[in-house]
Scaffold this motif. Structure first.
Motif, PDB file in Angstrom:
ATOM      1  N   GLU A 241       2.743   9.752  -7.767  1.00 45.99           N
ATOM      2  CA  GLU A 241       3.763   8.877  -7.191  1.00 45.99           C
ATOM      3  C   GLU A 241       3.120   7.674  -6.519  1.00 45.99           C
ATOM      4  N   ALA A 242       2.030   7.905  -5.819  1.00 39.95           N
ATOM      5  CA  ALA A 242       1.350   6.799  -5.139  1.00 39.95           C
ATOM      6  C   ALA A 242       0.778   5.796  -6.131  1.00 39.95           C
ATOM      7  N   ALA A 243       0.258   6.295  -7.257  1.00 42.47           N
ATOM      8  CA  ALA A 243      -0.442   5.435  -8.207  1.00 42.47           C
ATOM      9  C   ALA A 243       0.467   4.749  -9.213  1.00 42.47           C
TER      10      ALA A 243
ATOM     11  N   ALA B  16       4.298   9.739   7.793  1.00 43.48           N
ATOM     12  CA  ALA B  16       5.636   9.205   7.545  1.00 43.48           C
ATOM     13  C   ALA B  16       6.461   9.148   8.826  1.00 43.48           C
ATOM     14  N   LYS B  17       6.259  10.133   9.720  1.00 40.48           N
ATOM     15  CA  LYS B  17       7.006  10.162  10.979  1.00 40.48           C
ATOM     16  C   LYS B  17       6.441   9.174  11.997  1.00 40.48           C
TER      17      LYS B  17
ATOM     18  N   ALA C  64       3.744   8.485  -0.167  1.00 36.73           N
ATOM     19  CA  ALA C  64       4.174   9.136  -1.410  1.00 36.73           C
ATOM     20  C   ALA C  64       3.897  10.626  -1.338  1.00 36.73           C
ATOM     21  N   ALA C  65       4.605  11.380  -2.178  1.00 36.60           N
ATOM     22  CA  ALA C  65       4.482  12.839  -2.166  1.00 36.60           C
ATOM     23  C   ALA C  65       3.185  13.326  -2.790  1.00 36.60           C
TER      24      ALA C  65
ATOM     25  N   VAL D 126       0.841  -1.192   0.000  1.00 33.02           N
ATOM     26  CA  VAL D 126       0.000   0.000   0.000  1.00 33.02           C
ATOM     27  C   VAL D 126       0.878   1.244   0.000  1.00 33.02           C
ATOM     28  N   ILE D 127       0.616   2.141  -0.927  1.00 35.59           N
ATOM     29  CA  ILE D 127       1.296   3.431  -0.987  1.00 35.59           C
ATOM     30  C   ILE D 127       0.229   4.497  -0.762  1.00 35.59           C
TER      31      ILE D 127
END
Length: 440
Positions: free
Chosen positions: A381-383, A367-368, A376-377, A355-356
Motif C-alpha cells: 500500500e505504501a509503495a 497515525a494517532k 499505510a497498512a 511521503v507514505i
C-alpha cells in the motif's frame, strides 16, 4: 520476596513482570493512571515480543499488580527505581527530575524488614555521581542504596531481563552494608545466579559507568562502520565485505558492524550526549571528545539518505511520491524516539514530497500521534505508484519482500536500502535500481 518497581514505562513494566515470573510478589508504581489501568488489565502500552503473554499470565496469576499509590510499596524489601532519564531540554545533560521525585516520594514508605536490610535499587541510566548523592538522601531511612544497571535491548527485553549476560551490583562503601545488600539482591536473582550468569560487584561510580560506557562503545562501533561506508562510497569499495572481513578478527567481532542510516531510540543518542555533558561537569570533557564525532557521523547518515533520495528523484521532491518502510528506530519495537526512519521521512516530506510510511508495530501509534503523516497498512500500500522506496527499519516483513511483486505496484522501481539487508542482485534482477549504504 515482596518487591516494588517505581516507574512502569518500558524498563519498569518489563522488570516488574519478569520479577513476578521469577516467583516474587511484585507491585509496580506509576503516576500515570491510564498506564496503570492498562497494565492491570494484562495489556502492555508498548510493543515488545513475548511480553504481552508474560504480563497477562503474571497479572492473572496474582503475583503482579500496578498502582498509582506509593503506599502500596510499603512492606516491600526491595524497591527498584526504573523511571526515565530523558535528555534535558536545556542541553545534553540527563534530566534527573523523575529519578529525584521517585526517590523522594518513596522514602516515607520505606520500612525495616524482618528478613534483612531494605534496599532501594537503581536501574535507571544516570550520570556518574548520582548514586552517591541519592545514597545520602536514602541514608536517613531504614534502607541501603544499591545501583543495578539494566542492559535491555528493545525487541529482546524479556530475554535480557530473565537471562542477562551479566548482573552488576554497585554497593555501599561500608563493608557490612555492602555484604548485607549483596545477600538480598542475591536472593532476588537466585535462579539467574544458579544458572551461572556472571555477577560483578563494584562501587557506585563504576556501576553507573558500566551502562553508559557500554552504550558509548556500541555507538562508536556503529558510527565507525558508517564512517567506513562514506569512504566506500567515495572509492567504489563495498562496506559489507569490509565489515565481514574485519569482523573475523576476534578482537573486533562482527556485531554492530552493519552500515546504514545510524542508531536511534531512547538510549544510545541521549546516553552518549549525557555522558559528554557529565564529563564536562567533572572537568574531563577531553576524554570523551570522540563521542562528539560519533554523534555527528550518526546524524550525517540521515542527511546523506535524504540527499541520495533527492538525487534519485532528479533534484526535486516536489510532486514526488515516496514510500518509507519503517517508522520505529529498530525492528520488533514501536519506539519512534530519535528514529532515523522518522527523521528521514520528515525531512523528505518537508521538502515537498508526498511521503507514505508504513511500520508493522509503530504505524498505528504514528497515525494517532501524527495526523499530518500518511500511514499505510503495509509495504504494498505504501509503495503503490511510488517514485522511490526507502527501507529504513529492517523488519522481517520488509527484508522478505518479493522484489518482482513490489515492482508491479510502483511507478518507478528505485529503492534505497538504508539498512543493507536486501540482496542487491535479486532486486536488480527484478528490474530495480538498488542503492545500499557504502555499496557499489
Amino acid at each position: 520476596m515482596h518487591i516494588s518497581v517505581i516507574g512502569c514505562g518500558y524498563l519498569g513494566a518489563v522488570h516488574a513482570t519478569c520479577m513476578a515470573e521469577l516467583g516474587h510478589d511484585v507491585v509496580g508504581i506509576d503516576v500515570d493512571a491510564g498506564k496503570v489501568d492498562l497494565l492491570n488489565s494484562g495489556k502492555a502500552p508498548f510493543h515488545e515480543p513475548g511480553f504481552d503473554e508474560l504480563l497477562e499470565r503474571q497479572v492473572n496469576g496474582g503475583r503482579l499488580r500496578f498502582s498509582t499509590d506509593y503506599a502500596d510499596a510499603r512492606g516491600a524489601q526491595v524497591h527498584f527505581i526504573a523511571v526515565g532519564t530523558p535528555q534535558s531540554e536545556e542541553g545534553y545533560a540527563a534530566d534527573m527530575t523523575y529519578v529525584d521525585a521517585a526517590v523522594a516520594d518513596l522514602i516515607p514508605h520505606l520500612l525495616e524488614h524482618p528478613d534483612g536490610p531494605t534496599l532501594v535499587v537503581g536501574k535507571s541510566t544516570v550520570p556518574v555521581g548520582t548514586a552517591a548523592r541519592l545514597a545520602a538522601q536514602v541514608g536517613g531511612s531504614p534502607a541501603h542504596l544499591v545501583w543495578n544497571p539494566e542492559f535491555l535491548r528493545e525487541g529482546f527485553a524479556v530475554q535480557d531481563t530473565l537471562t542477562p549476560d551479566r548482573i552488576i551490583y554497585g554497593l555501599p562503601g561500608d563493608p557490612d552494608a555492602a555484604e548485607a545488600s549483596s545477600a538480598v539482591l542475591d536472593a532476588v536473582y537466585a535462579s539467574m545466579l544458579a544458572a551461572g550468569i556472571p555477577r560483578l560487584t563494584a562501587d557506585y561510580a563504576t556501576a553507573e559507568l558500566v551502562k553508559v560506557a557500554a552504550n558509548s562503545f556500541l555507538a562508536t562501533k556503529i558510527s565507525f562502520i558508517n564512517a567506513m561506508a562514506e569512504l566506500c562510497e567515495a572509492t567504489g569499495a563495498d562496506v559489507t565485505v569490509l565489515a565481514e572481513a574485519i569482523g573475523h578478527d576476534d578482537r573486533i567481532g562482527p556485531k554492530f558492524l552493519r552500515a546504514g542510516v545510524g542508531f536511534g531510540g531512547g538510549c544510545l543518542p541521549k546516553d552518549i550526549r549525557a555522558f559528554m555533558a557529565r564529563a564536562g561537569e567533572l572537568g574531563v570533557d577531553q576524554a570523551l571528545t570522540f563521542l562528539r564525532e560519533v554523534d555527528t557521523i550518526n546524524t550525517r547518515r540521515r542527511t546523506a539518505a535524504v540527499e541520495l533520495a533527492h538525487r534519485l528523484l532528479g533534484g526535486t521532491f516536489s510532486g514526488k511520491r515516496v514510500a518509507v518502510l519503517g517508522a520505529a528506530f529498530k525492528p520488533d519495537s514501536d519506539d519512534m524516539r530519535n528514529s532515523p526512519a522518522l527523521d528521514i521521512a520528515n525531512a523528505i516530506a518537508g521538502q515537498g514530497a508526498r511521503v507514505i510510511i508504513t511500520d508493522p508495530a509503530a504505524g498505528p501509534k504514528l497515525a494517532k500521534s501524527r495526523p499530518d503523516m500518511e500511514v499505510a497498512a503495509d509495504a504494498f500500500e505504501a509503495a503503490r505508484d511510488a517514485d522511490l522506496v526507502l527501507l529504513l527499519t529492517e523488519w522481517r516483513q520488509f527484508r522478505d519482500l518479493d522484489p518482482a511483486e513490489l515492482r508491479e505496484v510502483v511507478a518507478s522501481p528505485q529503492i534505497i536500502d538504508g539498512r543493507n539487508v536486501l540482496d542487491p542482485a535479486a532486486w536488480r534482477a527484478a528490474g530495480w535500481t538498488y542503492h545500499g549504504v557504502g555499496r557499489p
